[in-house]
Design a protein around this motif. Sequence first.
Motif, PDB file in Angstrom:
ATOM      1  N   MET A 143       3.563 -73.416  59.485  1.00 32.25           N
ATOM      2  CA  MET A 143       2.664 -73.352  58.331  1.00 32.25           C
ATOM      3  C   MET A 143       2.473 -74.711  57.666  1.00 32.25           C
ATOM      4  SD  MET A 143       2.009 -70.157  58.532  1.00 32.25           S
ATOM      5  CE  MET A 143       1.184 -69.752  57.022  1.00 32.25           C
ATOM      6  N   ASN A 144       3.162 -75.736  58.190  1.00 35.52           N
ATOM      7  CA  ASN A 144       3.076 -77.091  57.652  1.00 35.52           C
ATOM      8  C   ASN A 144       3.457 -77.161  56.165  1.00 35.52           C
ATOM      9  OD1 ASN A 144       2.685 -79.823  58.114  1.00 35.52           O
ATOM     10  ND2 ASN A 144       0.589 -79.756  57.364  1.00 35.52           N
ATOM     11  N   MET A 145       4.404 -76.302  55.756  1.00 40.03           N
ATOM     12  CA  MET A 145       4.864 -76.338  54.365  1.00 40.03           C
ATOM     13  C   MET A 145       5.669 -77.599  54.128  1.00 40.03           C
ATOM     14  SD  MET A 145       5.963 -72.529  53.079  1.00 40.03           S
ATOM     15  CE  MET A 145       6.317 -73.041  51.412  1.00 40.03           C
ATOM     16  N   LYS A 146       5.456 -78.205  52.987  1.00 40.74           N
ATOM     17  CA  LYS A 146       6.139 -79.445  52.623  1.00 40.74           C
ATOM     18  C   LYS A 146       7.578 -79.147  52.205  1.00 40.74           C
ATOM     19  CE  LYS A 146       2.374 -81.714  53.215  1.00 40.74           C
ATOM     20  NZ  LYS A 146       2.176 -82.234  54.530  1.00 40.74           N
ATOM     21  N   TYR A 147       8.429 -80.151  52.343  1.00 41.79           N
ATOM     22  CA  TYR A 147       9.845 -80.007  51.985  1.00 41.79           C
ATOM     23  C   TYR A 147      10.020 -79.554  50.536  1.00 41.79           C
ATOM     24  CZ  TYR A 147      11.022 -82.621  56.268  1.00 41.79           C
ATOM     25  OH  TYR A 147      11.168 -83.050  57.564  1.00 41.79           O
ATOM     26  N   ALA A 148       9.249 -80.135  49.630  1.00 40.04           N
ATOM     27  CA  ALA A 148       9.389 -79.793  48.204  1.00 40.04           C
ATOM     28  C   ALA A 148       9.064 -78.317  47.957  1.00 40.04           C
ATOM     29  CB  ALA A 148       8.499 -80.687  47.354  1.00 40.04           C
ATOM     30  N   SER A 149       8.032 -77.805  48.612  1.00 40.50           N
ATOM     31  CA  SER A 149       7.664 -76.393  48.454  1.00 40.50           C
ATOM     32  C   SER A 149       8.747 -75.475  49.008  1.00 40.50           C
ATOM     33  CB  SER A 149       6.341 -76.108  49.162  1.00 40.50           C
ATOM     34  OG  SER A 149       5.304 -76.855  48.594  1.00 40.50           O
ATOM     35  N   LEU A 150       9.255 -75.836  50.164  1.00 45.97           N
ATOM     36  CA  LEU A 150      10.336 -75.049  50.766  1.00 45.97           C
ATOM     37  C   LEU A 150      11.589 -75.096  49.902  1.00 45.97           C
ATOM     38  CD1 LEU A 150       9.738 -76.142  54.435  1.00 45.97           C
ATOM     39  CD2 LEU A 150       9.528 -73.807  53.560  1.00 45.97           C
ATOM     40  N   ALA A 151      11.868 -76.255  49.350  1.00 45.79           N
ATOM     41  CA  ALA A 151      13.045 -76.405  48.494  1.00 45.79           C
ATOM     42  C   ALA A 151      12.954 -75.479  47.287  1.00 45.79           C
ATOM     43  CB  ALA A 151      13.177 -77.861  48.045  1.00 45.79           C
ATOM     44  N   ARG A 152      11.799 -75.425  46.669  1.00 46.46           N
ATOM     45  CA  ARG A 152      11.616 -74.525  45.520  1.00 46.46           C
ATOM     46  C   ARG A 152      11.763 -73.066  45.937  1.00 46.46           C
ATOM     47  NH1 ARG A 152       7.803 -78.367  44.315  1.00 46.46           N
ATOM     48  NH2 ARG A 152       6.111 -77.163  45.252  1.00 46.46           N
ATOM     49  N   LYS A 153      11.149 -72.714  47.046  1.00 46.70           N
ATOM     50  CA  LYS A 153      11.175 -71.326  47.522  1.00 46.70           C
ATOM     51  C   LYS A 153      12.603 -70.852  47.807  1.00 46.70           C
ATOM     52  CE  LYS A 153       9.366 -68.446  51.306  1.00 46.70           C
ATOM     53  NZ  LYS A 153       8.948 -67.318  50.511  1.00 46.70           N
ATOM     54  N   PHE A 154      13.419 -71.718  48.404  1.00 46.79           N
ATOM     55  CA  PHE A 154      14.775 -71.329  48.800  1.00 46.79           C
ATOM     56  C   PHE A 154      15.853 -71.824  47.836  1.00 46.79           C
ATOM     57  CE2 PHE A 154      12.302 -70.778  52.623  1.00 46.79           C
ATOM     58  CZ  PHE A 154      12.810 -69.594  53.132  1.00 46.79           C
ATOM     59  N   ARG A 155      15.415 -72.465  46.753  1.00 46.49           N
ATOM     60  CA  ARG A 155      16.317 -72.940  45.698  1.00 46.49           C
ATOM     61  C   ARG A 155      17.393 -73.898  46.212  1.00 46.49           C
ATOM     62  NH1 ARG A 155      16.884 -67.363  42.268  1.00 46.49           N
ATOM     63  NH2 ARG A 155      14.726 -67.347  41.605  1.00 46.49           N
ATOM     64  N   VAL A 156      16.926 -74.855  46.996  1.00 48.71           N
ATOM     65  CA  VAL A 156      17.775 -75.940  47.486  1.00 48.71           C
ATOM     66  C   VAL A 156      17.049 -77.247  47.237  1.00 48.71           C
ATOM     67  CG1 VAL A 156      18.952 -74.546  49.251  1.00 48.71           C
ATOM     68  CG2 VAL A 156      16.869 -75.778  49.847  1.00 48.71           C
ATOM     69  N   SER A 157      17.690 -78.362  47.505  1.00 51.32           N
ATOM     70  CA  SER A 157      17.031 -79.652  47.318  1.00 51.32           C
ATOM     71  C   SER A 157      16.095 -79.950  48.489  1.00 51.32           C
ATOM     72  CB  SER A 157      18.067 -80.766  47.191  1.00 51.32           C
ATOM     73  OG  SER A 157      18.703 -80.976  48.432  1.00 51.32           O
ATOM     74  N   ALA A 158      15.101 -80.790  48.226  1.00 53.23           N
ATOM     75  CA  ALA A 158      14.198 -81.233  49.293  1.00 53.23           C
ATOM     76  C   ALA A 158      14.985 -81.992  50.353  1.00 53.23           C
ATOM     77  CB  ALA A 158      13.083 -82.094  48.721  1.00 53.23           C
ATOM     78  N   SER A 159      16.049 -82.670  49.941  1.00 55.47           N
ATOM     79  CA  SER A 159      16.916 -83.378  50.879  1.00 55.47           C
ATOM     80  C   SER A 159      17.581 -82.403  51.852  1.00 55.47           C
ATOM     81  CB  SER A 159      17.976 -84.166  50.104  1.00 55.47           C
ATOM     82  OG  SER A 159      18.915 -84.733  50.981  1.00 55.47           O
ATOM     83  N   THR A 160      18.014 -81.266  51.359  1.00 56.48           N
ATOM     84  CA  THR A 160      18.619 -80.245  52.222  1.00 56.48           C
ATOM     85  C   THR A 160      17.604 -79.749  53.237  1.00 56.48           C
ATOM     86  OG1 THR A 160      20.213 -79.550  50.560  1.00 56.48           O
ATOM     87  CG2 THR A 160      19.675 -77.940  52.261  1.00 56.48           C
ATOM     88  N   VAL A 161      16.386 -79.470  52.790  1.00 55.25           N
ATOM     89  CA  VAL A 161      15.331 -79.007  53.699  1.00 55.25           C
ATOM     90  C   VAL A 161      15.050 -80.072  54.756  1.00 55.25           C
ATOM     91  CG1 VAL A 161      12.895 -78.348  53.865  1.00 55.25           C
ATOM     92  CG2 VAL A 161      14.304 -77.477  51.978  1.00 55.25           C
ATOM     93  N   SER A 162      14.956 -81.318  54.334  1.00 53.86           N
ATOM     94  CA  SER A 162      14.722 -82.422  55.260  1.00 53.86           C
ATOM     95  C   SER A 162      15.819 -82.484  56.322  1.00 53.86           C
ATOM     96  CB  SER A 162      14.653 -83.735  54.488  1.00 53.86           C
ATOM     97  OG  SER A 162      14.607 -84.833  55.371  1.00 53.86           O
ATOM     98  N   LYS A 163      17.061 -82.359  55.887  1.00 56.23           N
ATOM     99  CA  LYS A 163      18.197 -82.417  56.819  1.00 56.23           C
ATOM    100  C   LYS A 163      18.189 -81.245  57.784  1.00 56.23           C
ATOM    101  CE  LYS A 163      21.033 -85.143  53.718  1.00 56.23           C
ATOM    102  NZ  LYS A 163      22.153 -85.141  52.763  1.00 56.23           N
TER     103      LYS A 163
END
Length: 69
Positions: free
Chosen positions: A31-51
């Motif tokens: 879905m090409n969701m950005k890290y920041a959007s995923l981070a908010r959705k799953f309540r984690v940091s964008a850094s965690t999503v990136s990793k």
Amino acid sequence: AETRVRMSESRRDTKLTAQDVLEIVRLHVDMNMKYASLARKFRVSASTVSKICSGLKWQRITGIQALRR
């Protein structure tokens, strides 16, 4: 029963399941969701999503191999 694993990133009370991690990768890739959007959705940091998406965390679940420098 679903196993929950405590992640020790920016918030110690944040928990992700293996299913959450796979969903993060799927939403990012399909879905090409950005890290920041995923981070908010799953309540984690964008850094965690990136990793997660780059194979630095949760490799045993995602199968993503981190690139070696």
